[in-house]
Design a protein around this motif. Sequence first.
Motif, mmCIF file in Angstrom:
data_model
loop_
_atom_site.group_PDB
_atom_site.id
_atom_site.type_symbol
_atom_site.label_atom_id
_atom_site.label_comp_id
_atom_site.label_asym_id
_atom_site.label_seq_id
_atom_site.Cartn_x
_atom_site.Cartn_y
_atom_site.Cartn_z
ATOM 1 N N PHE A 115 0.748 -1.117 -0.183
ATOM 2 C CA PHE A 115 0.019 -0.194 0.005
ATOM 3 C C PHE A 115 1.064 1.356 -0.170
ATOM 4 N N GLN A 116 1.960 1.123 0.729
ATOM 5 C CA GLN A 116 2.803 2.496 0.906
ATOM 6 C C GLN A 116 3.494 2.698 -0.313
ATOM 7 N N ARG A 117 3.731 1.790 -1.296
ATOM 8 C CA ARG A 117 4.491 2.013 -2.242
ATOM 9 C C ARG A 117 3.709 2.369 -3.494
ATOM 10 N N GLY A 118 2.193 2.360 -3.171
ATOM 11 C CA GLY A 118 1.667 2.967 -4.378
ATOM 12 C C GLY A 118 -0.177 2.353 -4.081
ATOM 13 N N HIS A 119 -0.949 3.319 -3.986
ATOM 14 C CA HIS A 119 -2.346 3.055 -3.969
ATOM 15 C C HIS A 119 -3.126 3.998 -4.560
ATOM 16 N N ILE A 120 -4.453 3.692 -4.993
ATOM 17 C CA ILE A 120 -5.290 4.623 -5.603
ATOM 18 C C ILE A 120 -5.398 5.800 -4.557
ATOM 19 N N PRO A 121 -5.484 6.939 -5.043
ATOM 20 C CA PRO A 121 -5.727 8.232 -4.016
ATOM 21 C C PRO A 121 -6.863 8.128 -3.355
ATOM 22 N N GLY A 122 -6.732 8.544 -2.089
ATOM 23 C CA GLY A 122 -7.769 8.597 -1.222
ATOM 24 C C GLY A 122 -8.208 7.297 -0.601
ATOM 25 N N SER A 123 -7.632 6.025 -0.973
ATOM 26 C CA SER A 123 -7.829 4.873 -0.383
ATOM 27 C C SER A 123 -7.430 4.356 0.860
ATOM 28 N N GLU A 124 -7.840 3.595 1.487
ATOM 29 C CA GLU A 124 -7.588 3.107 2.994
ATOM 30 C C GLU A 124 -6.955 1.886 3.070
ATOM 31 N N ASN A 125 -6.083 1.489 3.823
ATOM 32 C CA ASN A 125 -5.263 0.228 3.796
ATOM 33 C C ASN A 125 -6.083 -0.623 4.853
ATOM 34 N N VAL A 126 -6.500 -1.794 4.529
ATOM 35 C CA VAL A 126 -6.970 -2.423 5.536
ATOM 36 C C VAL A 126 -6.804 -3.945 4.957
ATOM 37 N N PRO A 127 -5.681 -4.390 5.380
ATOM 38 C CA PRO A 127 -5.031 -5.822 4.655
ATOM 39 C C PRO A 127 -6.346 -7.077 4.885
#
Length: 116
Positions: free
Chosen positions: A30-42
């Motif tokens: 997630f830290q290396r690249g994600h859709i803007p505004g998304s939240e990370n919940v593995p």
Amino acid sequence: MDGEIGVEEMKSLLGNDGVRVVDIRSPGAFQRGHIPGSENVPLPALVGSVERFAGADRIVTVCPHGESSVQAARLIASYEGFDGDVESFGPGLTGWDGPLETADATGNDEGPDAPF
């Protein structure tokens, strides 16, 4: 689960206050690249935190290839406290041609080029 969405629909949803984009990858990916505004919940943590989505109007789940996000969307949709719409991002991040936000713990991206 209410189905899958594609790239153009995802782009149209970015910045919409009523939509939560949930990236189920590991924190490092997630830290290396994600859709803007998304939240990370593995994905492994999703079961224990699904109640955090109660009251959301619309959720779109995201994974690398659009496969695990279907499972995540079904899990969220099955939660009794959730009555909104939940969809999977069909193409996954490999099919995303929009912008990516990147950052590590210090705000710098020094990891591999691929965000997966």
